[in-house]
Design a protein around this motif. Structure first.
Motif, PDB file in Angstrom:
ATOM      1  N   GLN A  65       9.983 -23.850  -0.890  1.00 51.57           N
ATOM      2  CA  GLN A  65      10.293 -25.269  -0.716  1.00 51.57           C
ATOM      3  C   GLN A  65      11.798 -25.465  -0.829  1.00 51.57           C
ATOM      4  OE1 GLN A  65       8.282 -28.119  -0.216  1.00 51.57           O
ATOM      5  NE2 GLN A  65      10.245 -29.170   0.018  1.00 51.57           N
ATOM      6  N   THR A  92       4.986 -19.138  -1.232  1.00 50.79           N
ATOM      7  CA  THR A  92       5.300 -20.526  -0.865  1.00 50.79           C
ATOM      8  C   THR A  92       6.781 -20.769  -1.159  1.00 50.79           C
ATOM      9  OG1 THR A  92       3.068 -21.238  -1.443  1.00 50.79           O
ATOM     10  CG2 THR A  92       4.740 -22.942  -1.246  1.00 50.79           C
ATOM     11  N   ARG A 100       0.034 -27.014  -7.597  1.00 53.88           N
ATOM     12  CA  ARG A 100       1.455 -27.298  -7.368  1.00 53.88           C
ATOM     13  C   ARG A 100       2.236 -27.005  -8.647  1.00 53.88           C
ATOM     14  NH1 ARG A 100      -0.342 -32.273  -9.189  1.00 53.88           N
ATOM     15  NH2 ARG A 100       1.208 -33.479 -10.386  1.00 53.88           N
ATOM     16  N   GLN A 144       4.443 -27.554  -3.517  1.00 56.57           N
ATOM     17  CA  GLN A 144       3.015 -27.578  -3.216  1.00 56.57           C
ATOM     18  C   GLN A 144       2.615 -26.201  -2.690  1.00 56.57           C
ATOM     19  OE1 GLN A 144       1.010 -30.505  -3.594  1.00 56.57           O
ATOM     20  NE2 GLN A 144      -0.607 -28.955  -3.457  1.00 56.57           N
ATOM     21  N   TYR A 145       1.712 -25.518  -3.397  1.00 53.38           N
ATOM     22  CA  TYR A 145       1.313 -24.168  -2.987  1.00 53.38           C
ATOM     23  C   TYR A 145       0.419 -24.206  -1.745  1.00 53.38           C
ATOM     24  CZ  TYR A 145       3.091 -22.759  -7.527  1.00 53.38           C
ATOM     25  OH  TYR A 145       3.903 -22.536  -8.609  1.00 53.38           O
ATOM     26  N   ASN A 146       0.580 -23.182  -0.915  1.00 51.96           N
ATOM     27  CA  ASN A 146      -0.262 -23.089   0.282  1.00 51.96           C
ATOM     28  C   ASN A 146      -1.427 -22.113   0.073  1.00 51.96           C
ATOM     29  OD1 ASN A 146       1.072 -20.656   0.250  1.00 51.96           O
ATOM     30  ND2 ASN A 146       2.101 -20.937   2.241  1.00 51.96           N
ATOM     31  N   ASN A 147      -1.900 -22.053  -1.154  1.00 49.44           N
ATOM     32  CA  ASN A 147      -3.066 -21.223  -1.467  1.00 49.44           C
ATOM     33  C   ASN A 147      -4.299 -21.808  -0.780  1.00 49.44           C
ATOM     34  OD1 ASN A 147      -5.157 -19.762  -2.560  1.00 49.44           O
ATOM     35  ND2 ASN A 147      -4.436 -19.909  -4.680  1.00 49.44           N
ATOM     36  N   PRO A 148      -4.911 -21.088   0.145  1.00 47.05           N
ATOM     37  CA  PRO A 148      -6.070 -21.656   0.843  1.00 47.05           C
ATOM     38  C   PRO A 148      -7.278 -21.864  -0.057  1.00 47.05           C
ATOM     39  CG  PRO A 148      -5.799 -19.339   1.396  1.00 47.05           C
ATOM     40  CD  PRO A 148      -4.604 -19.727   0.589  1.00 47.05           C
ATOM     41  N   ALA A 171      -6.078 -25.712  -2.812  1.00 47.64           N
ATOM     42  CA  ALA A 171      -5.033 -26.417  -2.074  1.00 47.64           C
ATOM     43  C   ALA A 171      -4.287 -27.433  -2.927  1.00 47.64           C
ATOM     44  CB  ALA A 171      -5.646 -27.110  -0.865  1.00 47.64           C
TER      45      ALA A 171
END
Length: 248
Positions: A174, A172, A222, A212-216, A219
Protein backbone atom coordinates in the motif's frame (compact mmCIF):
# COMPACT_ATOMS: atom_id res chain seq x y z
CA UNK A 1 80.64 105.42 12.16
CA UNK A 2 77.55 106.32 10.17
CA UNK A 3 77.51 102.84 8.58
CA UNK A 4 77.65 101.17 11.99
CA UNK A 5 74.78 103.34 13.21
CA UNK A 6 72.61 102.57 10.15
CA UNK A 7 73.27 98.81 10.49
CA UNK A 8 72.21 98.82 14.13
CA UNK A 9 68.99 100.72 13.32
CA UNK A 10 68.14 98.25 10.53
CA UNK A 11 68.51 95.27 12.87
CA UNK A 12 66.25 96.91 15.43
CA UNK A 13 63.54 97.59 12.83
CA UNK A 14 63.67 94.01 11.51
CA UNK A 15 63.46 92.62 15.05
CA UNK A 16 60.38 94.69 15.73
CA UNK A 17 58.63 93.66 12.52
CA UNK A 18 59.34 89.90 12.79
CA UNK A 19 56.78 89.09 15.63
CA UNK A 20 54.09 91.09 13.88
CA UNK A 21 54.67 89.18 10.61
CA UNK A 22 54.47 85.85 12.38
CA UNK A 23 51.24 86.91 14.07
CA UNK A 24 49.75 87.87 10.70
CA UNK A 25 50.28 84.33 9.27
CA UNK A 26 47.08 82.20 9.07
CA UNK A 27 46.82 79.30 11.51
CA UNK A 28 47.28 75.83 10.03
CA UNK A 29 43.81 74.42 9.37
CA UNK A 30 42.76 71.21 11.29
CA UNK A 31 41.31 68.50 9.07
CA UNK A 32 39.03 65.98 10.80
CA UNK A 33 39.48 62.35 9.76
CA UNK A 34 36.59 61.10 7.61
CA UNK A 35 33.96 59.05 9.45
CA UNK A 36 34.03 55.36 8.58
CA UNK A 37 30.59 53.79 8.33
CA UNK A 38 30.14 50.62 10.41
CA UNK A 39 29.73 47.33 8.61
CA UNK A 40 26.06 46.65 7.83
CA UNK A 41 24.27 44.12 9.98
CA UNK A 42 22.56 41.26 8.15
CA UNK A 43 18.83 41.48 7.61
CA UNK A 44 16.73 38.32 7.40
CA UNK A 45 13.85 40.03 5.62
CA UNK A 46 13.09 38.66 2.16
CA UNK A 47 12.72 35.53 0.09
CA UNK A 48 15.20 32.66 0.29
CA UNK A 49 15.76 29.32 -1.43
CA UNK A 50 18.11 26.51 -0.51
CA UNK A 51 19.21 22.91 -0.46
CA UNK A 52 19.24 20.63 2.58
CA UNK A 53 19.58 17.04 3.64
CA UNK A 54 20.26 14.77 6.57
CA UNK A 55 19.18 11.66 8.41
CA UNK A 56 16.02 10.40 10.03
CA UNK A 57 14.99 7.71 12.49
CA UNK A 58 11.65 6.74 13.92
CA UNK A 59 9.12 4.08 14.72
CA UNK A 60 6.40 2.19 12.90
CA UNK A 61 3.60 0.81 15.11
CA UNK A 62 1.49 -1.89 13.43
CA UNK A 63 -1.86 -3.17 14.71
CA UNK A 64 -3.59 -6.17 13.10
CA UNK A 65 -7.40 -6.33 12.98
CA UNK A 66 -9.77 -9.28 12.57
CA UNK A 67 -8.76 -12.96 12.35
CA UNK A 68 -5.29 -13.94 13.62
CA UNK A 69 -3.17 -16.12 11.35
CA UNK A 70 -2.52 -18.79 13.94
CA UNK A 71 -1.77 -19.70 17.54
CA UNK A 72 0.51 -17.22 19.27
CA UNK A 73 0.01 -14.54 16.61
CA UNK A 74 0.93 -11.09 17.91
CA UNK A 75 -1.75 -8.58 17.00
CA UNK A 76 0.51 -5.56 17.50
CA UNK A 77 4.19 -4.87 17.00
CA UNK A 78 6.64 -2.00 16.86
CA UNK A 79 9.81 -1.70 14.81
CA UNK A 80 12.41 0.95 13.99
CA UNK A 81 12.93 2.81 10.72
CA UNK A 82 15.94 4.90 9.70
CA UNK A 83 17.72 6.31 6.65
CA UNK A 84 18.60 9.51 4.82
CA UNK A 85 16.99 12.26 2.76
CA UNK A 86 17.79 15.27 0.55
CA UNK A 87 15.67 18.10 -0.81
CA UNK A 88 15.03 21.81 -1.08
CA UNK A 89 13.40 24.67 0.80
CA UNK A 90 11.80 28.02 -0.06
CA UNK A 91 10.47 30.66 2.29
CA UNK A 92 10.06 34.29 3.31
CA UNK A 93 11.18 36.09 6.49
CA UNK A 94 10.12 39.36 8.10
CA UNK A 95 12.46 41.00 10.60
CA UNK A 96 11.36 43.64 13.14
CA UNK A 97 14.27 44.67 15.37
CA UNK A 98 15.61 41.32 16.63
CA UNK A 99 12.39 39.36 16.03
CA UNK A 100 12.19 37.26 12.86
CA UNK A 101 9.06 35.45 11.74
CA UNK A 102 8.25 33.78 8.46
CA UNK A 103 6.70 31.00 6.38
CA UNK A 104 8.61 28.07 4.91
CA UNK A 105 7.90 25.06 2.73
CA UNK A 106 10.20 22.17 1.88
CA UNK A 107 10.21 18.73 0.30
CA UNK A 108 12.69 15.83 0.51
CA UNK A 109 13.26 12.60 -1.35
CA UNK A 110 13.85 9.98 1.32
CA UNK A 111 14.81 6.38 1.96
CA UNK A 112 13.86 5.90 5.60
CA UNK A 113 12.75 2.30 6.12
CA UNK A 114 12.57 -0.67 8.46
CA UNK A 115 11.35 -4.27 8.59
CA UNK A 116 9.95 -6.68 11.15
CA UNK A 117 9.83 -10.43 10.76
CA UNK A 118 7.43 -12.52 12.86
CA UNK A 119 6.66 -16.24 12.85
CA UNK A 120 3.01 -17.24 12.54
CA UNK A 121 1.91 -20.88 12.52
CA UNK A 122 5.35 -21.94 11.35
CA UNK A 123 5.45 -19.44 8.47
CA UNK A 124 7.56 -16.31 8.19
CA UNK A 125 5.60 -13.05 7.96
CA UNK A 126 7.45 -9.86 7.07
CA UNK A 127 6.21 -6.32 7.69
CA UNK A 128 7.91 -3.40 5.94
CA UNK A 129 7.63 0.41 6.19
CA UNK A 130 9.31 2.96 3.93
CA UNK A 131 9.10 6.75 3.96
CA UNK A 132 9.80 7.61 0.31
CA UNK A 133 9.41 11.36 0.60
CA UNK A 134 8.14 14.05 2.95
CA UNK A 135 7.61 17.77 3.21
CA UNK A 136 6.05 20.44 5.34
CA UNK A 137 4.51 23.89 5.39
CA UNK A 138 5.36 25.63 8.63
CA UNK A 139 5.77 28.92 10.39
CA UNK A 140 9.03 30.08 11.97
CA UNK A 141 9.67 32.40 14.90
CA UNK A 142 13.21 33.42 15.75
CA UNK A 143 15.61 35.77 17.51
CA UNK A 144 18.39 37.41 15.49
CA UNK A 145 21.71 38.13 17.20
CA UNK A 146 23.87 39.79 14.55
CA UNK A 147 24.49 37.23 11.81
CA UNK A 148 23.00 34.39 13.90
CA UNK A 149 19.34 33.35 14.03
CA UNK A 150 17.81 30.95 16.57
CA UNK A 151 14.30 29.74 15.75
CA UNK A 152 11.44 27.36 16.49
CA UNK A 153 9.04 26.08 13.85
CA UNK A 154 5.82 24.13 13.45
CA UNK A 155 3.06 23.33 11.01
CA UNK A 156 1.61 20.69 8.68
CA UNK A 157 3.60 17.74 7.31
CA UNK A 158 2.95 15.26 4.52
CA UNK A 159 4.63 11.91 3.86
CA UNK A 160 4.75 9.46 0.97
CA UNK A 161 4.55 6.17 2.91
CA UNK A 162 4.76 2.59 1.72
CA UNK A 163 3.63 -0.34 3.88
CA UNK A 164 4.03 -3.95 2.80
CA UNK A 165 3.18 -7.36 4.17
CA UNK A 166 4.75 -10.55 2.79
CA UNK A 167 4.29 -14.22 3.57
CA UNK A 168 4.86 -17.38 1.51
CA UNK A 169 1.22 -17.41 0.32
CA UNK A 170 0.64 -13.79 -0.74
CA UNK A 171 1.86 -10.24 -0.33
CA UNK A 172 0.12 -6.89 -0.06
CA UNK A 173 1.53 -3.41 -0.67
CA UNK A 174 0.00 0.00 0.00
CA UNK A 175 1.37 3.41 -1.07
CA UNK A 176 -0.26 6.26 0.80
CA UNK A 177 0.13 10.03 1.13
CA UNK A 178 -0.50 10.95 4.75
CA UNK A 179 -0.94 14.40 6.29
CA UNK A 180 0.23 15.07 9.82
CA UNK A 181 2.10 17.69 11.80
CA UNK A 182 5.65 18.75 12.65
CA UNK A 183 7.49 20.77 15.27
CA UNK A 184 11.18 21.67 15.51
CA UNK A 185 13.98 24.09 16.31
CA UNK A 186 17.28 25.16 14.80
CA UNK A 187 19.97 27.77 14.26
CA UNK A 188 21.05 29.64 11.13
CA UNK A 189 24.11 31.79 10.45
CA UNK A 190 24.66 34.42 7.73
CA UNK A 191 28.26 33.56 6.83
CA UNK A 192 28.45 35.83 3.74
CA UNK A 193 26.25 38.50 2.13
CA UNK A 194 22.99 36.79 1.07
CA UNK A 195 24.22 33.31 2.13
CA UNK A 196 23.33 31.35 5.25
CA UNK A 197 23.89 27.86 6.66
CA UNK A 198 21.63 26.10 9.13
CA UNK A 199 21.09 23.00 11.25
CA UNK A 200 17.59 21.95 12.29
CA UNK A 201 15.78 19.22 14.22
CA UNK A 202 12.17 18.23 13.43
CA UNK A 203 9.67 15.75 14.81
CA UNK A 204 7.04 14.54 12.31
CA UNK A 205 3.86 12.57 12.99
CA UNK A 206 2.10 11.21 9.90
CA UNK A 207 -0.96 9.81 11.65
CA UNK A 208 -2.44 6.42 10.70
CA UNK A 209 -2.21 4.42 7.48
CA UNK A 210 -4.38 1.40 6.68
CA UNK A 211 -3.29 -1.68 4.72
CA UNK A 212 -6.13 -3.88 3.46
CA UNK A 213 -4.84 -7.43 2.91
CA UNK A 214 -5.65 -9.23 -0.32
CA UNK A 215 -5.88 -12.60 1.40
CA UNK A 216 -8.59 -14.46 -0.54
CA UNK A 217 -9.49 -16.52 2.55
CA UNK A 218 -10.03 -13.62 4.95
CA UNK A 219 -10.86 -10.56 2.91
CA UNK A 220 -11.64 -8.41 5.95
CA UNK A 221 -8.15 -8.61 7.46
CA UNK A 222 -6.28 -5.33 7.65
CA UNK A 223 -3.51 -3.57 9.56
CA UNK A 224 -3.06 0.02 10.71
CA UNK A 225 0.30 1.75 11.04
CA UNK A 226 1.19 4.84 13.06
CA UNK A 227 4.46 6.35 11.81
CA UNK A 228 6.60 8.99 13.52
CA UNK A 229 10.02 10.26 12.44
CA UNK A 230 12.79 12.42 13.94
CA UNK A 231 15.02 14.27 11.48
CA UNK A 232 18.25 16.25 11.75
CA UNK A 233 19.24 18.23 8.67
CA UNK A 234 21.80 20.75 7.50
CA UNK A 235 21.32 23.19 4.67
CA UNK A 236 22.52 26.24 2.79
CA UNK A 237 20.27 29.04 1.51
CA UNK A 238 20.51 32.10 -0.73
CA UNK A 239 18.61 35.20 0.45
CA UNK A 240 17.17 37.75 -1.97
CA UNK A 241 16.50 40.41 0.64
CA UNK A 242 19.87 42.19 0.36
CA UNK A 243 23.17 41.97 2.23
CA UNK A 244 22.22 44.06 5.24
CA UNK A 245 21.27 47.42 6.78
CA UNK A 246 23.59 49.93 8.42
CA UNK A 247 22.99 50.92 12.03
CA UNK A 248 24.75 53.81 13.78
Amino acid sequence: MKRVFLGAVSLMVLGALAPAGAADLAARPYTKAPMVAPAPLPTWTGFYIGLQGGGGWGRSDETFFNAPNGFGFAGTQRYDINGGFAGGVIGYNWQVDNIVFGLEGDYHWADINGRSGVITAGLGDSYFTKLRGFGDIKGRLGWAAGPALFFVSGGAAVGDLQHRYDNPAFSTIQNDWRWGWTIGAGAEYMFAPNWSAKVEYNYLDFGKSTLQYNNPLVASNRSEWSDTVHTVKAGISYHFGGPGVSRY
